[in-house]
Design an enzyme around this catalytic site. Structure first.
Site, PDB file in Angstrom:
ATOM      1  N   HIS A  15       0.184   1.019 -13.235  1.00  0.00           N
ATOM      2  CA  HIS A  15       0.931  -0.169 -13.671  1.00  0.00           C
ATOM      3  C   HIS A  15       2.408   0.180 -13.774  1.00  0.00           C
ATOM      4  O   HIS A  15       2.757   1.236 -14.329  1.00  0.00           O
ATOM      5  CB  HIS A  15       0.386  -0.668 -15.025  1.00  0.00           C
ATOM      6  CG  HIS A  15       1.052  -1.932 -15.459  1.00  0.00           C
ATOM      7  ND1 HIS A  15       0.723  -3.159 -14.928  1.00  0.00           N
ATOM      8  CD2 HIS A  15       2.071  -2.150 -16.317  1.00  0.00           C
ATOM      9  CE1 HIS A  15       1.497  -4.084 -15.464  1.00  0.00           C
ATOM     10  NE2 HIS A  15       2.326  -3.501 -16.311  1.00  0.00           N
ATOM     11  N   GLU A  43       5.541   6.215  -9.516  1.00  0.00           N
ATOM     12  CA  GLU A  43       4.116   5.898  -9.275  1.00  0.00           C
ATOM     13  C   GLU A  43       3.540   6.777  -8.171  1.00  0.00           C
ATOM     14  O   GLU A  43       2.401   7.246  -8.271  1.00  0.00           O
ATOM     15  CB  GLU A  43       3.948   4.426  -8.864  1.00  0.00           C
ATOM     16  CG  GLU A  43       4.269   3.440  -9.953  1.00  0.00           C
ATOM     17  CD  GLU A  43       4.125   1.997  -9.468  1.00  0.00           C
ATOM     18  OE1 GLU A  43       3.117   1.679  -8.820  1.00  0.00           O
ATOM     19  OE2 GLU A  43       5.024   1.180  -9.731  1.00  0.00           O
ATOM     20  N   ASP A  80      -5.291  -4.103 -18.299  1.00  0.00           N
ATOM     21  CA  ASP A  80      -4.323  -3.036 -18.637  1.00  0.00           C
ATOM     22  C   ASP A  80      -4.544  -2.472 -20.046  1.00  0.00           C
ATOM     23  O   ASP A  80      -3.582  -2.058 -20.708  1.00  0.00           O
ATOM     24  CB  ASP A  80      -2.869  -3.553 -18.510  1.00  0.00           C
ATOM     25  CG  ASP A  80      -2.519  -4.011 -17.110  1.00  0.00           C
ATOM     26  OD1 ASP A  80      -3.106  -3.482 -16.149  1.00  0.00           O
ATOM     27  OD2 ASP A  80      -1.642  -4.883 -16.971  1.00  0.00           O
ATOM     28  N   ASN A 115      -6.085   2.757 -12.712  1.00  0.00           N
ATOM     29  CA  ASN A 115      -5.109   1.779 -12.213  1.00  0.00           C
ATOM     30  C   ASN A 115      -3.710   2.311 -12.464  1.00  0.00           C
ATOM     31  O   ASN A 115      -3.486   3.065 -13.413  1.00  0.00           O
ATOM     32  CB  ASN A 115      -5.298   0.458 -12.980  1.00  0.00           C
ATOM     33  CG  ASN A 115      -4.305  -0.612 -12.563  1.00  0.00           C
ATOM     34  OD1 ASN A 115      -4.086  -0.842 -11.362  1.00  0.00           O
ATOM     35  ND2 ASN A 115      -3.681  -1.261 -13.524  1.00  0.00           N
ATOM     36  N   GLY A 141       0.777  -1.237   0.000  1.00  0.00           N
ATOM     37  CA  GLY A 141       0.000   0.000   0.000  1.00  0.00           C
ATOM     38  C   GLY A 141       0.808   1.287   0.000  1.00  0.00           C
ATOM     39  O   GLY A 141       0.334   2.309   0.496  1.00  0.00           O
ATOM     40  N   SER A 142       2.006   1.261  -0.601  1.00  0.00           N
ATOM     41  CA  SER A 142       2.752   2.523  -0.653  1.00  0.00           C
ATOM     42  C   SER A 142       2.027   3.529  -1.564  1.00  0.00           C
ATOM     43  O   SER A 142       2.052   4.730  -1.312  1.00  0.00           O
ATOM     44  CB  SER A 142       4.197   2.296  -1.102  1.00  0.00           C
ATOM     45  OG  SER A 142       4.244   1.789  -2.408  1.00  0.00           O
ATOM     46  N   ASN A 143       1.350   3.028  -2.604  1.00  0.00           N
ATOM     47  CA  ASN A 143       0.559   3.937  -3.452  1.00  0.00           C
ATOM     48  C   ASN A 143      -0.675   4.455  -2.707  1.00  0.00           C
ATOM     49  O   ASN A 143      -1.050   5.615  -2.859  1.00  0.00           O
ATOM     50  CB  ASN A 143       0.147   3.237  -4.750  1.00  0.00           C
ATOM     51  CG  ASN A 143       1.268   3.241  -5.766  1.00  0.00           C
ATOM     52  OD1 ASN A 143       1.674   4.295  -6.244  1.00  0.00           O
ATOM     53  ND2 ASN A 143       1.786   2.068  -6.080  1.00  0.00           N
ATOM     54  N   LEU A 177      -4.526  -6.873  -7.025  1.00  0.00           N
ATOM     55  CA  LEU A 177      -4.053  -7.964  -7.886  1.00  0.00           C
ATOM     56  C   LEU A 177      -5.163  -8.777  -8.554  1.00  0.00           C
ATOM     57  O   LEU A 177      -4.887  -9.663  -9.337  1.00  0.00           O
ATOM     58  CB  LEU A 177      -3.126  -8.900  -7.097  1.00  0.00           C
ATOM     59  CG  LEU A 177      -1.799  -8.258  -6.677  1.00  0.00           C
ATOM     60  CD1 LEU A 177      -0.963  -9.225  -5.856  1.00  0.00           C
ATOM     61  CD2 LEU A 177      -1.014  -7.754  -7.878  1.00  0.00           C
TER      62      LEU A 177
HETATM   63  C1  GRF Z   1       2.936  -1.151  -7.694  1.00  0.00           C
HETATM   64  O1  GRF Z   1       4.138  -1.310  -8.398  1.00  0.00           O
HETATM   65  C2  GRF Z   1       1.784  -1.115  -8.664  1.00  0.00           C
HETATM   66  O2  GRF Z   1       2.080  -0.484  -9.860  1.00  0.00           O
HETATM   67  C3  GRF Z   1       1.555  -2.575  -8.906  1.00  0.00           C
HETATM   68  O3  GRF Z   1       1.754  -3.177  -7.638  1.00  0.00           O
HETATM   69  C4  GRF Z   1       2.628  -2.383  -6.840  1.00  0.00           C
HETATM   70  C5  GRF Z   1       1.915  -2.059  -5.563  1.00  0.00           C
HETATM   71  O4  GRF Z   1       2.700  -1.456  -4.617  1.00  0.00           O
HETATM   72  N1  GRF Z   1       0.281  -2.793  -9.559  1.00  0.00           N
HETATM   73  P1  GRF Z   1       2.026  -0.843  -3.290  1.00  0.00           P
HETATM   74  O5  GRF Z   1       1.141  -1.914  -2.667  1.00  0.00           O
HETATM   75  O6  GRF Z   1       1.263   0.378  -3.672  1.00  0.00           O
HETATM   76  O7  GRF Z   1       3.203  -0.519  -2.400  1.00  0.00           O
END
Ligand code: GRF
Length: 205
Positions: free
Chosen positions: A109, A179, A150, A107, A12-14, A90
């Site tokens: 990617h 990202e 995608d 999304n 979940g860093s995003n 996922l």
């Molecule tokens: C990211 O690289 C995203 O692009 C891919 O999975 C990874 C998730 O990272 N789909 P996080 O869980 O957001 O750290």
């Protein structure tokens, strides 16, 4: 203020980048739900720490994908969600949820689509494949989600140079940093209705 649901499956860093973007006022929206496809992932700790309601919808608890997404749609409707952000989610969405939120699901990617994307290209595998192929550049893409994997219209892309001494992990780290900038920017644009879609193409106002 738009109501946002973030879908996750991992660290979940995003998600964190979007939480921070909302907290600072950069994103004019509110995360009303974090939805995970797995129990026990660190994303849920991040949701807890930010006081965001979170829900787990795991495939193993459902007889089929359609019933799982029926329940998710019900929840999203009850929360009056406007925008769905897939941030390291996922699972592949079914057609029903995609049709219910047309041009409202995005999304991120970790490659330059249409390279190294589609079924099977997720996580570290993407970066391994980029290095194996001998690419000199890779990058990150934020795109709309359609019924394919995608394949939706691209909103933002940024290139990342591949270095001679890269390992999949090092490359993944540098792509992730991109990202964390691109995804919150795309969420901000979507919340402000600043993305125009013309067929396969998008334009930022
Ligand atoms: C990211 O690289 C995203 O692009 C891919 O999975 C990874 C998730 O990272 N789909 P996080 O869980 O957001 O750290």
């Amino acid at each position: 203020m738009k109501n946002i649901a973030v879908f996750v499956s991992g660290g979940g860093s995003n998600l964190q980048a979007i939480i921070d973007g909302c907290a600072s006022g950069y994103i004019k929206g509110k995360i009303s739900a974090v939805i995970s496809s797995k129990e026990g992932v660190y994303s849920l700790e991040r949701a807890k720490a930010a006081d965001i309601p979170y829900y787990v919808f795991a495939a193993k608890d459902y007889p089929g994908r359609d019933s799982l997404y029926d329940d998710i749609i019900k929840l999203l409707e009850s929360l009056e969600i406007d925008i769905i952000v897939l941030a390291g989610y996922l699972s592949i969405l079914n057609e029903k949820i995609v049709r219910r939120f047309p041009n409202r699901i995005i999304n991120v990617h970790p490659s330059l689509i249409p390279s190294f994307c589609g079924k099977g290209y997720c996580g570290i595998k993407v970066h391994e494949a980029v290095l194996e192929y001998g690419c000199k550049v890779t990058g990150a893409t934020v795109h709309f989600v359609d019924e394919g994997t995608d394949t939706g219209a691209i909103i933002l892309q940024e290139a990342v140079e591949v270095r001679e001494d890269d390992t999949p992990q090092r490359l993944q780290q540098r792509v992730l940093e991109v990202e964390h900038r691109l995804l919150p920017y795309a969420v901000k644009l979507l919340c402000e209705d600043k993305i125009v879609i013309e067929g396969r193409k998008t334009r930022i106002l």
